[in-house]
Design an enzyme around this catalytic site. Structure first.
Site, PDB file in Angstrom:
ATOM      1  CE1 TYR A  74       0.850  -7.102   3.068  1.00 47.74           C
ATOM      2  CE2 TYR A  74      -1.382  -7.405   2.238  1.00 47.74           C
ATOM      3  CZ  TYR A  74      -0.079  -6.989   2.046  1.00 47.74           C
ATOM      4  OH  TYR A  74       0.298  -6.448   0.845  1.00 47.74           O
ATOM      5  CB  SER A 104      -2.902  -4.671  -0.320  1.00 45.27           C
ATOM      6  OG  SER A 104      -3.459  -5.916  -0.711  1.00 45.27           O
TER       7      SER A 104
END
Length: 257
Positions: A148, A138
């Site tokens: 994350y 990401s």
């Protein structure tokens, strides 16, 4: 015909990879937790494209689930030529608002599973002198933004390092770093998305097409959209201390609601 194994195949980016690869004539091994959805997906892709679509139900937050996929990747009689490590999820909330159990589950799926499955796949691929791995990360990997972002930063660094170590072996590795993509990701995490500007959204099918082109060109990191490439260029020039504050404010604005 070559075979691709895709984790998290039933929705979002994983489903887009399945559609694209099936249309190109690749046989598939579809991996997810929902057996019913896997069966429906396999039937649709087989009927539409005439490819073989194998189903493997596995929960990559468990040792048993990871081991089942490792075993399939290590099957030299039915080799996997392309692995797409796509399975992943988000947690709603800031650091210390998310339970430790959920944080550890994220690391299990985003880090341990990626390490183990990439290793199982590339060991077999290297012996055959060909193969590829796409690890879905990401753009959050490039900004300080909780577990994350940290887990996706690990995916990028690991993939680049492994690609360097396997250079010349015939095995290609690439970290795919998308931005906001219209999938079930945010809904599953209970995150609101109404306040995310339209220009920040990417189409999963176009994303996958660009990613596979980048893999073919030998890239080890793919940010397959000019808008996000420009944003990440700005990120590289921004001091880390300032970036941390901007990332935190952006997360409150565009992240979980």
């Amino acid at each position: 015909m070559t075979t691709a194994l895709i984790t998290g195949s039933t929705a979002g980016i994983g489903a887009a990879f399945a559609r694209r690869l099936a249309a190109q004539g690749h046989n598939l091994v579809l991996v997810a937790r929902d057996t019913k959805r896997l069966g429906e997906q396999a039937t649709e892709l087989h009927d539409r494209h005439g490819i073989e679509a194998e189903v493997l139900t596995a929960d990559l937050s468990t040792d048993e689930g990871i081991a089942a996929v490792e075993q399939r990747l290590g099957d030299r009689t039915h080799p996997v030529d392309l692995l797409v490590n796509n399975a992943g999820f988000g947690n709603k909330g800031r650091y210390l608002e998310v339970s430790m159990a959920d944080e550890l589950t994220m690391l299990k799926v985003h880090v341990e599973a990626v390490l183990r499955l990439t290793s199982a796949a590339t060991a077999s691929m290297r012996s055959r002198g060909r193969g590829g791995v796409v690890n879905v990360a990401s753009v959050a990997a490039f900004v300080p933004r909780g577990t994350y972002g940290a887990s996706k930063a690990w995916v990028v660094q690991f993939t680049q390092g492994a690609a360097k170590d396997l250079a010349g072996s015939g095995v290609r590795l690439m970290a795919l770093c998308p931005g906001f993509v219209r999938t079930e990701f945010h809904e599953r995490a209970g995150m609101g998305t109404d306040n995310i500007p339209n220009w920040m959204w990417l189409d999963a099918d176009k994303l996958v097409a660009a990613a596979l082109d980048d893999l073919g060109r030998g890239k080890t990191v793919s940010i397959p959209d000019p808008r996000y490439k420009a944003l990440m260029g700005v990120v590289k020039l921004t001091p880390r201390g300032l970036l941390g504050g901007v990332s935190s404010r952006t997360g409150r604005k565009y992240g979980p609601q």
